[in-house]
Design a protein around this motif. Sequence first.
Motif: not given
Length: 462
Positions: A95-98, A110-116
């Motif tokens: 998981i990466t957040i910006k 999340r492993n390529g799945a984008q959300s906000t």
Amino acid sequence: MKKVTVLALTAVITLTSVVSNVQASGRLERICHAANDNTQINILYNDEIINCDGVKPVNTDGRVMIPFRTALENMGAGVEYDDAHRLVTAKKDDITIKFTLMDDTIYIDRNGAQSTITMDVPMIISDGSTLVPIRFMSNAFDMKVGWDGDSETVIIMDYDEYFKDIEKIMPNMSKLFELEQRDFNKCGAEFDIDLSYSDSYDNFAFAINGSAESGGIDSASKMNMSLDIECGNVAIKDAESDIIFDNGSLYIKTDILEQLAKNGDNKFLKFASVTFNGITWYKLDLEKINESLGLFGTTNQIINSTEQLGSYLQMITELMSAGNYVDMETAIMAASMIDAWEEMDKYITVKEKDNGGYEVKIDISPENFNKIIRIIGSSQMSEENLNKAAEMIRFACLVNVDCDGSRQTADMMIDVAADIEDIRFKLKINLNENDEISESIKTVELPAEYVDITDAVLGFMK
């Protein structure tokens, strides 16, 4: 018999886990400290208090704010900050957040799945540090978040992280869970069980001794038992029972009802003793009963689930992580469970042999159990009450399993006694088991004639 060994080991681990469920050392001690400290806002991550490096957390419109780097790094994330664009990037596992400082949107990968996620309170500046709402940072990393108003504590539970280092916490139990259970085609066991219970109103006691045999995990198993019972004015001596389990069905032949009928003039018992006598085999289709009543799935599913010792940890994790909200009670339960497992691990030894076999020993003496009792209540009970608690319950168990190539022996002893007010309880279990891979297999024969009472039992239970 493989099933008997696995069930025995599971019973010992489960029993000691339950008894040790509230332990006041290590993890739980830190949580209790947070729960008793209402002088400031505390941030509890699993069982650690997050140190905010001199910048006190701030409660803004019901949202607790702490420095972003402190929050993210203490949750195990790697943090990078692009000063030119005021962009924060944090990564933990897949998981990466910006997010941009003073912006209200968190971008999640999340492993390529984008959300906000859109935060409902803005970031703030305090003592030169940028503070972010800890709830949204935690949720972005799929952690559970709660709030304890009594102690003003934010509770963050990251179950994946909590159980990631389980092998370090309990290396011997972990080895036990991972052992490959062997399939033997010639199995035998002898057992003795003594149980007594009494209080100001009732007394009850029974003793069982018998033997069991099987042609292996997928074959029929047979038990021969002798039973003594004392309950009030009723006494039964040497009641004989033969029981066979085969592919979801149970066959039983017993003279218990006949002996019960001799203890008085109960017409129902006398009728039942004639209908269900000690010379006739009776059959129960357990699969049909389970499916009809919607109980716990098929019999084979129930048996198979007990053989997966490793799933015990997974089951506990899933139970605790259900739902999105956590409270102080949940945090205490998780910490006490880990503390209990760590303590129990001291009394378990697992040695793997060069030929792929293994030796397992679980040894909890009354003295060691007394130590556990004292650890359990040390932060919540006085010395006087600790002494009373230690005197009320006596527990000892000794399990030895030796698997070597084509043979396995297992011995188990459990001795439990409780003396609480007017209640007296005693339980002793002895089990001796011998399994092997053999060319001379004695297959358990099913009764040639029997009476199927499945439908009658279903009708009575419904």
